[in-house]
Design a protein around this motif. Structure first.
Motif, PDB file in Angstrom:
ATOM      1  N   LEU A  71       0.820  -1.191   0.000  1.00 49.39           N
ATOM      2  CA  LEU A  71       0.000   0.000   0.000  1.00 49.39           C
ATOM      3  C   LEU A  71       0.873   1.268   0.000  1.00 49.39           C
ATOM      4  N   ARG A  92       2.556   1.669  -3.475  1.00 52.13           N
ATOM      5  CA  ARG A  92       1.621   2.212  -4.478  1.00 52.13           C
ATOM      6  C   ARG A  92       1.408   3.710  -4.267  1.00 52.13           C
ATOM      7  N   ALA A  93       1.315   4.121  -2.991  1.00 52.90           N
ATOM      8  CA  ALA A  93       1.059   5.539  -2.697  1.00 52.90           C
ATOM      9  C   ALA A  93       2.276   6.385  -3.066  1.00 52.90           C
TER      10      ALA A  93
END
Length: 93
Positions: free
Chosen positions: A87, A90-91
């Motif tokens: 996560l 991806r950010a």
């Protein structure tokens, strides 16, 4: 200032001087019911803990159940960590 205490020696422990104006230095010990102030909170707590530990059930987990718990907990932690890294990647990416 206050009175200075003499250093604790083996002689002082073996033969406390009752006539000495300075208090004798004694090591810590558990309180007993015959001590002054027998209705102290410390004695009540000791008694409560003793009774609680005597009455505690002895239902231990088996080795197999303990191992299963450890494996499941550690697996869940590492899966959550991997998902968190994905996560964050991806950010940032």
């Amino acid at each position: 200032m206050g009175a200075k205490l003499k250093p604790l020696t083996a002689e002082a422990v073996a033969t406390p001087d009752a006539a000495s104006p300075e208090p004798a230095l004694w090591s810590a010990r558990l309180a007993s019911p015959s001590d002054l102030g027998a209705e102290s909170p410390a004695l009540r707590l000791q008694d409560h803990l003793r009774r609680s530990l005597e009455a505690a059930p002895q239902d231990n987990w088996s080795a197999r159940r303990t191992l299963a718990f450890v494996v499941a907990t550690c697996s869940a932690f590492w899966i959550a960590t991997a998902l968190l890294f994905q996560l964050v990647a991806r950010a940032l990416g």
